[in-house]
Design an enzyme around this catalytic site. Structure first.
Site, short mmCIF file in Angstrom:
data_model
loop_
_atom_site.label_atom_id
_atom_site.label_comp_id
_atom_site.label_asym_id
_atom_site.label_seq_id
_atom_site.Cartn_x
_atom_site.Cartn_y
_atom_site.Cartn_z
N HIS A 36 0.84 -1.20 0.00
CA HIS A 36 0.00 0.00 0.00
C HIS A 36 0.88 1.26 0.00
O HIS A 36 0.62 2.21 -0.73
CB HIS A 36 -0.87 0.06 1.26
CG HIS A 36 -1.86 -1.06 1.41
ND1 HIS A 36 -1.77 -2.01 2.39
CD2 HIS A 36 -2.97 -1.37 0.70
CE1 HIS A 36 -2.80 -2.84 2.30
NE2 HIS A 36 -3.53 -2.50 1.27
N GLN A 60 -18.17 -6.12 -1.71
CA GLN A 60 -17.27 -6.93 -2.52
C GLN A 60 -16.91 -8.26 -1.86
O GLN A 60 -16.10 -9.02 -2.39
CB GLN A 60 -16.01 -6.14 -2.90
CG GLN A 60 -15.06 -5.86 -1.75
CD GLN A 60 -13.96 -4.90 -2.15
OE1 GLN A 60 -14.21 -3.73 -2.43
NE2 GLN A 60 -12.74 -5.40 -2.23
P1 AMP Z 1 -6.54 -3.65 -0.49
O1 AMP Z 1 -6.34 -2.89 0.78
O2 AMP Z 1 -6.20 -5.09 -0.41
O3 AMP Z 1 -7.88 -3.37 -1.13
O4 AMP Z 1 -5.47 -3.05 -1.52
C1 AMP Z 1 -5.46 -1.68 -1.82
C2 AMP Z 1 -4.52 -1.45 -2.97
O5 AMP Z 1 -3.21 -1.89 -2.62
C3 AMP Z 1 -4.93 -2.23 -4.24
O6 AMP Z 1 -4.72 -1.39 -5.37
C4 AMP Z 1 -3.98 -3.38 -4.22
O7 AMP Z 1 -3.72 -3.90 -5.51
C5 AMP Z 1 -2.73 -2.74 -3.63
N1 AMP Z 1 -1.83 -3.77 -3.10
C6 AMP Z 1 -2.16 -4.76 -2.23
N2 AMP Z 1 -1.09 -5.56 -2.01
C7 AMP Z 1 -0.08 -5.06 -2.76
C8 AMP Z 1 1.28 -5.45 -2.97
N3 AMP Z 1 1.81 -6.49 -2.37
N4 AMP Z 1 2.04 -4.70 -3.80
C9 AMP Z 1 1.50 -3.62 -4.43
N5 AMP Z 1 0.23 -3.19 -4.28
C10 AMP Z 1 -0.54 -3.91 -3.45
#
Ligand code: AMP
Length: 278
Positions: A36, A60
């Site tokens: 993040h 979702q």
């Molecule tokens: P989430 O909190 O899981 O909804 O993720 C929020 C954002 O962070 C989304 O755009 C994810 O694709 C990105 N994200 C989650 N894990 C990673 C990672 N390991 N590397 C890069 N971006 C990430």
């Protein structure tokens, strides 16, 4: 750094900034990790104002999924974002985000029904709807998202294009732990043994890339080999596909940009990963 809960306040602040500045937006569900924070860093570099949202979007999640137990640590999240120099953190509440009765859903057809969409019916409908709503509130020019959720980026780029929404997704590389595991808020669910088993995702990717580099071009051979590796390490494959990165359909004629994409259960925890084949 200002923390905002009210939708009206967020929209008013963004309307003001949007006249004169490039707003960068990083939507998240919180429990932040370096993945993040890499998106936040990209936004801070490329934009005048950076807004991060923290919202665990109920629509979702499927009925038997982890909405109720999704990890949270808002104080630590705010501390990390403040240290990084974020301008606004938007933390809306569900009663304001989905006033009852609720009528409006966005469905990005076909792209939403394969891969993760096949295992999680309705997931991308929830994602597309919440991202459209957040985008209307935050009014960003650039939205920073992780390639970790490769299908999500494809679905949302299509939505922005087809609905003529005036913002662009910047997709950022997957941030991994030193041993290769893609960072995820859900990694906290893993026991010590499962944490080792979870390496099967990145190792399956490495294995397919190696065989491809050695000249193997048969998708089934590559997929079956990787599935065996995953099973031998204790993972249970939900799907493992070699796809065209635009259509998300299975690719028979493999090319450098063919995407290896997979979801694997480690115990009850479902993890995802992906990479170009070369
Ligand atoms: P989430 O909190 O899981 O909804 O993720 C929020 C954002 O962070 C989304 O755009 C994810 O694709 C990105 N994200 C989650 N894990 C990673 C990672 N390991 N590397 C890069 N971006 C990430």
């Amino acid at each position: 750094m200002q923390v905002i809960h009210s939708l009206q306040q967020m929209q008013a602040i963004s309307s003001n900034w949007a006249k004169e500045a490039v707003i960068g937006f990083v939507p998240t569900m919180g429990y932040l990790h370096q993945g993040h924070l890499s998106l936040v860093a990209a936004s801070l570099t490329q934009c005048d104002v950076t807004v991060v949202s923290i919202y665990v979007n109920p629509s979702q999640f499927g009925e038997n999924e982890d909405f109720g137990s999704y990890p949270k640590d808002l104080n630590l999240d705010l501390e990390l974002l403040n240290k990084q120099g974020v301008d606004y953190v938007f933390c809306p509440e569900s009663k304001d985000m989905y006033p009852s009765p609720w009528h409006t859903w966005i469905n990005v057809e076909q792209l939403s029904s394969v891969l993760c969409g096949a295992s999680r019916p309705g997931h991308f409908k929830g994602v597309a709807t919440i991202v459209a709503k957040l985008t209307n509130l935050v009014q960003p020019k650039l939205i920073f998202m992780g390639e970790k959720d490769f299908q999500q980026v494809t679905v949302l780029k299509t939505m922005f294009r087809e609905l003529n929404m005036p913002c662009e997704i910047i997709s950022c590389p997957i941030v991994r732990e030193p041993d290769g595991l893609a960072m995820s808020s859900r990694n906290v669910y893993l026991s010590a043994t499962q944490r080792q088993q979870a390496l099967c995702l990145s190792q399956a990717i490495v294995r397919i890339k190696q065989l491809y580099q050695q000249g193997e071009r048969c998708p089934n051979t590559l997929i079956e080999d990787a599935k065996q590796l995953i099973a031998s390490m204790g993972g249970k494959v939900d799907y493992l596909s070699l796809i065209n990165p635009n259509s998300l359909q299975d690719e028979t004629d493999l090319k450098a940009d063919t995407r290896i994409i997979l979801a694997v259960y480690i115990g009850k925890t479902r993890l995802i990963d992906n990479s170009p084949i070369a």
